[in-house]
Motif scaffolding. Structure first.
Motif, PDB file in Angstrom:
ATOM      1  N   GLY A  83       0.815  -1.214   0.000  1.00  0.00           N
ATOM      2  CA  GLY A  83       0.000   0.000   0.000  1.00  0.00           C
ATOM      3  C   GLY A  83       0.843   1.256   0.000  1.00  0.00           C
ATOM      4  N   ILE A  84       1.937   1.225   0.758  1.00  0.00           N
ATOM      5  CA  ILE A  84       2.837   2.382   0.787  1.00  0.00           C
ATOM      6  C   ILE A  84       3.476   2.578  -0.586  1.00  0.00           C
ATOM      7  N   LEU A  85       3.944   1.488  -1.188  1.00  0.00           N
ATOM      8  CA  LEU A  85       4.575   1.596  -2.505  1.00  0.00           C
ATOM      9  C   LEU A  85       3.585   2.010  -3.591  1.00  0.00           C
ATOM     10  N   LEU A  86       2.330   1.602  -3.439  1.00  0.00           N
ATOM     11  CA  LEU A  86       1.300   1.987  -4.406  1.00  0.00           C
ATOM     12  C   LEU A  86       0.679   3.344  -4.092  1.00  0.00           C
ATOM     13  N   LYS A  87       1.136   3.970  -2.983  1.00  0.00           N
ATOM     14  CA  LYS A  87       0.619   5.262  -2.536  1.00  0.00           C
ATOM     15  C   LYS A  87      -0.887   5.223  -2.305  1.00  0.00           C
ATOM     16  N   LEU A  88      -1.329   4.145  -1.658  1.00  0.00           N
ATOM     17  CA  LEU A  88      -2.736   4.015  -1.290  1.00  0.00           C
ATOM     18  C   LEU A  88      -2.993   4.760   0.012  1.00  0.00           C
ATOM     19  N   PRO A  89      -4.209   5.231   0.222  1.00  0.00           N
ATOM     20  CA  PRO A  89      -4.525   5.826   1.526  1.00  0.00           C
ATOM     21  C   PRO A  89      -4.511   4.750   2.616  1.00  0.00           C
ATOM     22  N   GLN A  90      -4.263   5.160   3.847  1.00  0.00           N
ATOM     23  CA  GLN A  90      -4.193   4.217   4.953  1.00  0.00           C
ATOM     24  C   GLN A  90      -5.505   3.463   5.130  1.00  0.00           C
ATOM     25  N   VAL A  91      -6.611   4.093   4.826  1.00  0.00           N
ATOM     26  CA  VAL A  91      -7.912   3.429   4.949  1.00  0.00           C
ATOM     27  C   VAL A  91      -7.978   2.220   4.025  1.00  0.00           C
ATOM     28  N   ALA A  92      -7.431   2.337   2.831  1.00  0.00           N
ATOM     29  CA  ALA A  92      -7.433   1.225   1.885  1.00  0.00           C
ATOM     30  C   ALA A  92      -6.552   0.087   2.387  1.00  0.00           C
ATOM     31  N   MET A  93      -5.415   0.423   2.984  1.00  0.00           N
ATOM     32  CA  MET A  93      -4.531  -0.623   3.525  1.00  0.00           C
ATOM     33  C   MET A  93      -5.209  -1.341   4.689  1.00  0.00           C
ATOM     34  N   ALA A  94      -5.877  -0.579   5.550  1.00  0.00           N
ATOM     35  CA  ALA A  94      -6.591  -1.185   6.677  1.00  0.00           C
ATOM     36  C   ALA A  94      -7.734  -2.065   6.182  1.00  0.00           C
ATOM     37  N   THR A  95      -8.419  -1.627   5.149  1.00  0.00           N
ATOM     38  CA  THR A  95      -9.496  -2.433   4.565  1.00  0.00           C
ATOM     39  C   THR A  95      -8.945  -3.736   4.011  1.00  0.00           C
ATOM     40  N   GLY A  96      -7.802  -3.672   3.333  1.00  0.00           N
ATOM     41  CA  GLY A  96      -7.168  -4.881   2.814  1.00  0.00           C
ATOM     42  C   GLY A  96      -6.794  -5.846   3.922  1.00  0.00           C
ATOM     43  N   GLN A  97      -6.302  -5.323   5.028  1.00  0.00           N
ATOM     44  CA  GLN A  97      -5.924  -6.181   6.149  1.00  0.00           C
ATOM     45  C   GLN A  97      -7.141  -6.829   6.791  1.00  0.00           C
ATOM     46  N   VAL A  98      -8.233  -6.091   6.873  1.00  0.00           N
ATOM     47  CA  VAL A  98      -9.474  -6.661   7.409  1.00  0.00           C
ATOM     48  C   VAL A  98      -9.980  -7.764   6.479  1.00  0.00           C
ATOM     49  N   LEU A  99      -9.919  -7.519   5.174  1.00  0.00           N
ATOM     50  CA  LEU A  99     -10.342  -8.541   4.209  1.00  0.00           C
ATOM     51  C   LEU A  99      -9.505  -9.813   4.352  1.00  0.00           C
ATOM     52  N   LEU A 100      -8.197  -9.653   4.532  1.00  0.00           N
ATOM     53  CA  LEU A 100      -7.310 -10.804   4.698  1.00  0.00           C
ATOM     54  C   LEU A 100      -7.669 -11.592   5.955  1.00  0.00           C
ATOM     55  N   GLN A 101      -7.855 -10.893   7.061  1.00  0.00           N
ATOM     56  CA  GLN A 101      -8.183 -11.570   8.317  1.00  0.00           C
ATOM     57  C   GLN A 101      -9.516 -12.312   8.213  1.00  0.00           C
ATOM     58  N   ARG A 102     -10.506 -11.653   7.651  1.00  0.00           N
ATOM     59  CA  ARG A 102     -11.827 -12.290   7.542  1.00  0.00           C
ATOM     60  C   ARG A 102     -11.782 -13.482   6.574  1.00  0.00           C
ATOM     61  N   PHE A 103     -10.991 -13.364   5.512  1.00  0.00           N
ATOM     62  CA  PHE A 103     -10.876 -14.466   4.559  1.00  0.00           C
ATOM     63  C   PHE A 103     -10.341 -15.713   5.244  1.00  0.00           C
ATOM     64  N   TYR A 104      -9.311 -15.532   6.075  1.00  0.00           N
ATOM     65  CA  TYR A 104      -8.702 -16.698   6.720  1.00  0.00           C
ATOM     66  C   TYR A 104      -9.487 -17.215   7.915  1.00  0.00           C
TER      67      TYR A 104
END
Length: 179
Positions: A83-104
């Motif tokens: 997310g940092i390298l793609l210059k995503l907002p922190q909200v998007a990175m947090a959303t991705g992490q939530v998606l990962l946790q819920r997926f597993y």
């Protein structure tokens, strides 16, 4: 023309409804619960159910909880770095992490590689948070992260965590390939 008329009728009917005093719904909850239609939201039921948190699919496939935790952390670190390298907002990175946790909590780490899942979570999260990135860019960033991690030595705590998770991930891959 029909759309404007329908929209106007909805506005008028909403004003009439809001101007009249309405009684609370019969399913109103006191003591902190918030009614939302017929669904009651409280702290007890807004997260995953207790039975899903006890034995995860990864643990049912033979993965110990320490390794699972390390792989989950590694996946979140991957998402944060990408997310940092793609210059995503922190909200998007947090959303991705939530998606990962819920997926597993519904799929196993043994059967679904964490790096590929993290990649998918970054793609989905960027679209959900309206900061879309091309799939090609996401793949290139994850390839770059992998190359950097392979070329680095074991200097620093971050590298130690990544190497430790990578070693455990290789053990999971071996477990999966031999079963």
């Amino acid at each position: 023309c029909g759309y404007v008329y329908l929209h106007f009728q909805l506005l008028v009917s909403n004003r009439k409804m809001s101007s009249t005093k309405s009684e609370p719904p019969p399913n109103a909850v006191k003591n902190g619960g918030k009614p939302y239609g017929k669904i009651i939201l409280t702290l007890k039921n807004q997260l995953l159910p207790e039975e899903k948190l006890q034995m995860t699919p990864s643990q049912l496939d033979g993965l110990d909880s320490d390794t699972e935790t390390d792989l989950r952390i590694y996946g979140c670190e991957l998402i944060q770095t990408a997310g940092i390298l793609l210059k995503l907002p922190q909200v998007a990175m947090a959303t991705g992490q939530v998606l990962l946790q819920r997926f597993y909590y519904s799929k196993s780490l043994v059967r679904h590689p964490v790096d590929q899942t993290a990649m998918a979570c970054v793609c989905l999260a960027s679209k959900i948070e309206e900061a879309p990135r091309r799939v090609r860019d996401v793949i290139n960033v994850f390839s770059h992260i992998r190359q950097v991690n392979l070329n680095k030595g074991s200097v620093g705590l971050e590298n130690y965590k990544i190497k430790r998770a990578s070693c455990r991930w290789r053990m999971v891959e071996n477990l999966y390939n031999h079963s």
